[in-house]
Design a protein around this motif. Sequence first.
Motif, PDB file in Angstrom:
ATOM      1  N   LEU A 546       0.827  -1.207   0.000  1.00 53.44           N
ATOM      2  CA  LEU A 546       0.000   0.000   0.000  1.00 53.44           C
ATOM      3  C   LEU A 546       0.858   1.252   0.000  1.00 53.44           C
ATOM      4  CD1 LEU A 546      -2.766  -0.957   2.598  1.00 53.44           C
ATOM      5  CD2 LEU A 546      -2.742  -1.333   0.127  1.00 53.44           C
ATOM      6  N   GLN A 547       0.264   2.308  -0.512  1.00 53.62           N
ATOM      7  CA  GLN A 547       0.947   3.596  -0.557  1.00 53.62           C
ATOM      8  C   GLN A 547      -0.091   4.717  -0.530  1.00 53.62           C
ATOM      9  OE1 GLN A 547       3.018   4.886  -4.290  1.00 53.62           O
ATOM     10  NE2 GLN A 547       4.851   4.831  -3.003  1.00 53.62           N
ATOM     11  N   TYR A 548       0.254   5.804   0.163  1.00 52.56           N
ATOM     12  CA  TYR A 548      -0.590   7.000   0.164  1.00 52.56           C
ATOM     13  C   TYR A 548      -0.045   8.031  -0.814  1.00 52.56           C
ATOM     14  CZ  TYR A 548      -3.268   5.631   4.310  1.00 52.56           C
ATOM     15  OH  TYR A 548      -4.104   4.991   5.191  1.00 52.56           O
ATOM     16  N   LYS A 549      -0.953   8.656  -1.550  1.00 50.07           N
ATOM     17  CA  LYS A 549      -0.607   9.814  -2.380  1.00 50.07           C
ATOM     18  C   LYS A 549      -1.309  11.027  -1.782  1.00 50.07           C
ATOM     19  CE  LYS A 549      -2.548  10.445  -6.431  1.00 50.07           C
ATOM     20  NZ  LYS A 549      -2.895  10.275  -7.854  1.00 50.07           N
ATOM     21  N   ILE A 550      -0.535  12.032  -1.392  1.00 49.57           N
ATOM     22  CA  ILE A 550      -1.101  13.214  -0.736  1.00 49.57           C
ATOM     23  C   ILE A 550      -0.844  14.440  -1.601  1.00 49.57           C
ATOM     24  CG2 ILE A 550      -1.136  14.629   1.334  1.00 49.57           C
ATOM     25  CD1 ILE A 550       0.453  11.290   1.658  1.00 49.57           C
ATOM     26  N   GLU A 551      -1.909  15.174  -1.931  1.00 50.57           N
ATOM     27  CA  GLU A 551      -1.829  16.354  -2.792  1.00 50.57           C
ATOM     28  C   GLU A 551      -2.131  17.614  -1.981  1.00 50.57           C
ATOM     29  OE1 GLU A 551      -3.838  15.307  -6.822  1.00 50.57           O
ATOM     30  OE2 GLU A 551      -4.676  13.920  -5.333  1.00 50.57           O
ATOM     31  N   ASN A 552      -1.253  18.580  -2.093  1.00 50.42           N
ATOM     32  CA  ASN A 552      -1.400  19.869  -1.418  1.00 50.42           C
ATOM     33  C   ASN A 552      -1.825  20.905  -2.452  1.00 50.42           C
ATOM     34  OD1 ASN A 552      -1.181  22.268  -0.054  1.00 50.42           O
ATOM     35  ND2 ASN A 552       1.005  22.086   0.399  1.00 50.42           N
ATOM     36  N   PHE A 553      -3.095  21.318  -2.408  1.00 48.48           N
ATOM     37  CA  PHE A 553      -3.609  22.284  -3.373  1.00 48.48           C
ATOM     38  C   PHE A 553      -3.527  23.728  -2.864  1.00 48.48           C
ATOM     39  CE2 PHE A 553      -5.769  18.326  -4.492  1.00 48.48           C
ATOM     40  CZ  PHE A 553      -5.544  18.277  -5.862  1.00 48.48           C
ATOM     41  N   SER A 554      -2.913  23.917  -1.704  1.00 48.55           N
ATOM     42  CA  SER A 554      -2.862  25.255  -1.114  1.00 48.55           C
ATOM     43  C   SER A 554      -1.614  25.994  -1.584  1.00 48.55           C
ATOM     44  CB  SER A 554      -2.859  25.158   0.411  1.00 48.55           C
ATOM     45  OG  SER A 554      -1.578  24.801   0.882  1.00 48.55           O
ATOM     46  N   ASP A 555      -1.493  27.246  -1.132  1.00 48.84           N
ATOM     47  CA  ASP A 555      -0.310  28.052  -1.445  1.00 48.84           C
ATOM     48  C   ASP A 555       0.663  28.080  -0.270  1.00 48.84           C
ATOM     49  OD1 ASP A 555      -1.766  29.508   0.346  1.00 48.84           O
ATOM     50  OD2 ASP A 555      -1.974  31.301  -0.912  1.00 48.84           O
ATOM     51  N   ARG A 556       0.483  27.130   0.655  1.00 46.83           N
ATOM     52  CA  ARG A 556       1.362  27.046   1.814  1.00 46.83           C
ATOM     53  C   ARG A 556       1.952  25.643   1.919  1.00 46.83           C
ATOM     54  NH1 ARG A 556      -2.197  28.932   6.854  1.00 46.83           N
ATOM     55  NH2 ARG A 556      -3.787  27.712   5.749  1.00 46.83           N
ATOM     56  N   PRO A 557       3.170  25.513   2.440  1.00 44.53           N
ATOM     57  CA  PRO A 557       3.708  24.175   2.689  1.00 44.53           C
ATOM     58  C   PRO A 557       2.955  23.508   3.830  1.00 44.53           C
ATOM     59  CG  PRO A 557       5.171  25.834   3.601  1.00 44.53           C
ATOM     60  CD  PRO A 557       4.120  26.576   2.829  1.00 44.53           C
ATOM     61  N   MET A 558       2.877  22.184   3.799  1.00 45.32           N
ATOM     62  CA  MET A 558       2.174  21.443   4.847  1.00 45.32           C
ATOM     63  C   MET A 558       3.060  20.315   5.371  1.00 45.32           C
ATOM     64  SD  MET A 558      -1.763  21.077   3.623  1.00 45.32           S
ATOM     65  CE  MET A 558      -2.590  22.436   2.787  1.00 45.32           C
ATOM     66  N   TYR A 559       2.954  20.101   6.672  1.00 41.76           N
ATOM     67  CA  TYR A 559       3.662  19.013   7.334  1.00 41.76           C
ATOM     68  C   TYR A 559       2.691  17.858   7.546  1.00 41.76           C
ATOM     69  CZ  TYR A 559       7.203  22.558   8.239  1.00 41.76           C
ATOM     70  OH  TYR A 559       8.154  23.543   8.100  1.00 41.76           O
ATOM     71  N   LEU A 560       3.237  16.638   7.533  1.00 42.45           N
ATOM     72  CA  LEU A 560       2.392  15.441   7.560  1.00 42.45           C
ATOM     73  C   LEU A 560       2.849  14.475   8.640  1.00 42.45           C
ATOM     74  CD1 LEU A 560       0.267  13.497   6.162  1.00 42.45           C
ATOM     75  CD2 LEU A 560       2.186  12.678   4.786  1.00 42.45           C
ATOM     76  N   ILE A 561       1.876  13.848   9.307  1.00 40.26           N
ATOM     77  CA  ILE A 561       2.136  12.750  10.236  1.00 40.26           C
ATOM     78  C   ILE A 561       1.078  11.688  10.005  1.00 40.26           C
ATOM     79  CG2 ILE A 561       0.734  13.590  12.164  1.00 40.26           C
ATOM     80  CD1 ILE A 561       4.247  12.178  12.612  1.00 40.26           C
ATOM     81  N   LEU A 562       1.438  10.416  10.171  1.00 41.09           N
ATOM     82  CA  LEU A 562       0.483   9.315  10.051  1.00 41.09           C
ATOM     83  C   LEU A 562       0.548   8.486  11.327  1.00 41.09           C
ATOM     84  CD1 LEU A 562      -0.163   6.914   7.074  1.00 41.09           C
ATOM     85  CD2 LEU A 562       0.220   5.998   9.346  1.00 41.09           C
ATOM     86  N   LEU A 563      -0.624   8.271  11.931  1.00 42.59           N
ATOM     87  CA  LEU A 563      -0.750   7.412  13.108  1.00 42.59           C
ATOM     88  C   LEU A 563      -1.868   6.411  12.847  1.00 42.59           C
ATOM     89  CD1 LEU A 563      -0.629  10.194  15.872  1.00 42.59           C
ATOM     90  CD2 LEU A 563       1.249   8.697  15.174  1.00 42.59           C
ATOM     91  N   GLY A 564      -1.848   5.297  13.569  1.00 41.13           N
ATOM     92  CA  GLY A 564      -2.919   4.337  13.331  1.00 41.13           C
ATOM     93  C   GLY A 564      -2.843   3.111  14.213  1.00 41.13           C
ATOM     94  N   LEU A 565      -3.798   2.225  13.985  1.00 42.44           N
ATOM     95  CA  LEU A 565      -3.844   0.918  14.633  1.00 42.44           C
ATOM     96  C   LEU A 565      -3.786  -0.133  13.536  1.00 42.44           C
ATOM     97  CD1 LEU A 565      -6.706   1.444  17.267  1.00 42.44           C
ATOM     98  CD2 LEU A 565      -4.243   1.524  17.675  1.00 42.44           C
ATOM     99  N   ASN A 566      -2.864  -1.100  13.700  1.00 41.78           N
ATOM    100  CA  ASN A 566      -2.805  -2.153  12.695  1.00 41.78           C
ATOM    101  C   ASN A 566      -3.862  -3.208  12.981  1.00 41.78           C
ATOM    102  OD1 ASN A 566      -1.832  -3.765  14.749  1.00 41.78           O
ATOM    103  ND2 ASN A 566       0.291  -3.755  14.029  1.00 41.78           N
ATOM    104  N   ASN A 567      -3.807  -4.321  12.256  1.00 42.14           N
ATOM    105  CA  ASN A 567      -4.907  -5.268  12.348  1.00 42.14           C
ATOM    106  C   ASN A 567      -4.924  -6.111  13.612  1.00 42.14           C
ATOM    107  OD1 ASN A 567      -2.658  -6.677  11.700  1.00 42.14           O
ATOM    108  ND2 ASN A 567      -3.472  -7.610   9.850  1.00 42.14           N
ATOM    109  N   ASN A 568      -3.982  -5.937  14.523  1.00 34.94           N
ATOM    110  CA  ASN A 568      -4.128  -6.550  15.852  1.00 34.94           C
ATOM    111  C   ASN A 568      -4.283  -5.484  16.924  1.00 34.94           C
ATOM    112  OD1 ASN A 568      -1.578  -5.533  16.108  1.00 34.94           O
ATOM    113  ND2 ASN A 568      -0.562  -7.493  16.441  1.00 34.94           N
ATOM    114  N   GLN A 569      -4.734  -4.277  16.456  1.00 36.13           N
ATOM    115  CA  GLN A 569      -5.032  -3.159  17.344  1.00 36.13           C
ATOM    116  C   GLN A 569      -3.792  -2.648  18.076  1.00 36.13           C
ATOM    117  OE1 GLN A 569      -8.579  -1.743  17.751  1.00 36.13           O
ATOM    118  NE2 GLN A 569      -8.136  -2.618  15.761  1.00 36.13           N
ATOM    119  N   SER A 570      -2.619  -2.850  17.488  1.00 37.45           N
ATOM    120  CA  SER A 570      -1.384  -2.293  18.030  1.00 37.45           C
ATOM    121  C   SER A 570      -1.091  -0.976  17.323  1.00 37.45           C
ATOM    122  CB  SER A 570      -0.217  -3.268  17.836  1.00 37.45           C
ATOM    123  OG  SER A 570      -0.438  -4.461  18.569  1.00 37.45           O
ATOM    124  N   PRO A 571      -0.529   0.020  18.029  1.00 39.26           N
ATOM    125  CA  PRO A 571      -0.307   1.333  17.433  1.00 39.26           C
ATOM    126  C   PRO A 571       0.873   1.340  16.471  1.00 39.26           C
ATOM    127  CG  PRO A 571       0.553   1.281  19.661  1.00 39.26           C
ATOM    128  CD  PRO A 571      -0.142  -0.029  19.452  1.00 39.26           C
TER     129      PRO A 571
END
Length: 706
Positions: A546-571
Amino acid sequence: MKRRKFLHKISGLLAVLGITEAEWLTLSDRYYQALAQPNPRKLALLIGINQYPHSPALGGCVTDVELQTELLINRCGFAASDILTLTEEQASKDFIKAAFLDHLGKQVKFGDVVIFHFSGYGTRVNLGTEKLQNAIIPVDEGTKSGNYVLEETLRLLLRSLPTNQVTAILDTSYYYPSELKPSGLRIRTRPELAPTTLATEELELIQQLKNQILPINSTTVFNATSEANQQAGELLFSNWSAGLFTYALTQYLWATTPAKKVQVLFSAMGSSMYNMGGKQQPSLFSEQKNPQNALIVDYFPIDKFGGVGIVKTTEEDSKTVKLWLGGLPPQVIANYSANSLFTLNTGEELIVKSHSGLIAKAQFTNKELIKLPQVGEIVQEAIRVLPRNIHLNIFLDQGLERIERVDATSAFSGISRIANIVTPEETADYVFGKVTQTPSRYGIFSLGGELIINTLGEVGEAVKVAVQRLTPKFSTLLAAKLWQLTANEGTSRLPVRATLEVVNQILPRVVMVRETVGIASTAYSDQTPSYQGIIAIPKIPVGSRLQYKIENFSDRPMYLILLGLNNNQSPLAFYPWEVFPETDIPPTKPQLREILIPPGKTIKIPDNQLLSGWLVPTRSTFCEHQLILSTASFKETLTALAIAKYPTTDQQAISPLVNPLEVSQALLQDLHNASKVKTDINGIATDTYILDVKNWASLNFSFQVV
């Protein structure tokens, strides 16, 4: 049909129910006034029943009718006179049929838009055939044999209308399990009815309806469940309740744009319902080909300007208004704090002083206000204020014995900074209970009764020991709750889009697309998930990359973070590290770096030169990711990530998160810092996070690995 003729037809019913002719005239006046209006028209029949005489009371069905009414009037352009609501004692079987035939059948013409909604109990009926029949239960259940409305009859009633724009929403279910799981939801299902046969009157009605169906007649049914053994549940909040399905549906429609496809709507609803309660998922029945390619506006005629609610009432002297906020995510509104800020289309600002349920009292920040807003004027979210002392709310399952409840209460008091016990009338996040087959094995359950993976203890374990054992899991689930509270796809003013793709093939396959409302006037995405049919929670094969594609349509730079729970509910988290030359001595821990998206640019994560994406885990279950973007650096978050002793070898693009609660708290602090809201807006700034919708966007992705 003339009003007197209709009253004569149902006069016996009025007497039985104790409703006077004047009361029915008041009820029906709204739609009889509309008879002379020109076509095309928008007509609705909304039914909600909480109080059944022979079944446990429900709590959210009348709220569902309110949610639909506000949506239809304020987002879809329905006239109040064209919406007929039947609630509680009004929703008898004969009243439902009479109102259906007269309010809809006698008025609807080709080209009209029709919405039908039912919230209440469903069941299964044994009619002596091989297959049990689904049925909805009117308020006068059990007063006579066969007092139900078959799903088949309901669909025939819908299809008998001479228009091809009929949409039905059924927030009910039909399966009643032999054993009830630990649950924090009210379930809208009753046990199977005793064997019976259809009355002659019912058979004649079915045949009559079949004879009325024309080629132009078509209907679409939005169902609260997608599988035969699923149950429709109600969310319980402090002092109010709503159907899990209805809230997810109407909340998304408040903020979205008409150009979205219905598949995107179901994907958003599926994620919302999963995050709120469990595996109950919506489904769509349609007679049209390829319904996933239809637009939302084909079913719900929403306009282009959305919001999170409306001005409900105004008070001339104090310049105080009451706001109805049914467009906010349910987990957010349950934790909303005073001093949150909303704006009107005129630019005027309203600051919240208090709120109860979906109603908030607010005052204008402009003391020199000349004109009060109109009732029904749409409001937008501007500043979200959240308390810092948020806990995980745990409901003790009713199946626990008294001594078990006493011991559990004592044990939870020792971890009160993480998890607290709440009453059945309060908003819960999870259930602490035991497995039915082995009563002494304790674990954590979703509100829908699904056991959280890796939380079940050993046979003979004491309650206090179980709570202590589960404390790290409670901490992880609290961390997930915190990052879910940042969700603002429908209110963020940052124009961004994120696409989840499977990349282990020649061309990437789109799995999910999420984009903010701020993107509406900037760019339009015609990307649709590449699978057939309507699927709420997408299914991804084990072994996919899997892969994420993230598009910034604004006129400002943006910072990104990804958090989540995997399939055994571990962070887990995505935390890229600096690559050091081979001659250098490896550091003791990764040197974390920011993920920055320049204005107008697109990035992909993870994006290794040799092999893109990350490998999906092997266990078959649900995963959840939260993509969060900010106009300012995630300085505190990276510091929290760096504190932990992460391994330096065999680093994966998306890796385990060993201190999730600290990272989530740091994340909220970063968003608070990015907002730079003046502290004079909030007198208790040290006790709250203050988040400005112009400075962050948070998008949720939930999917299933199979």
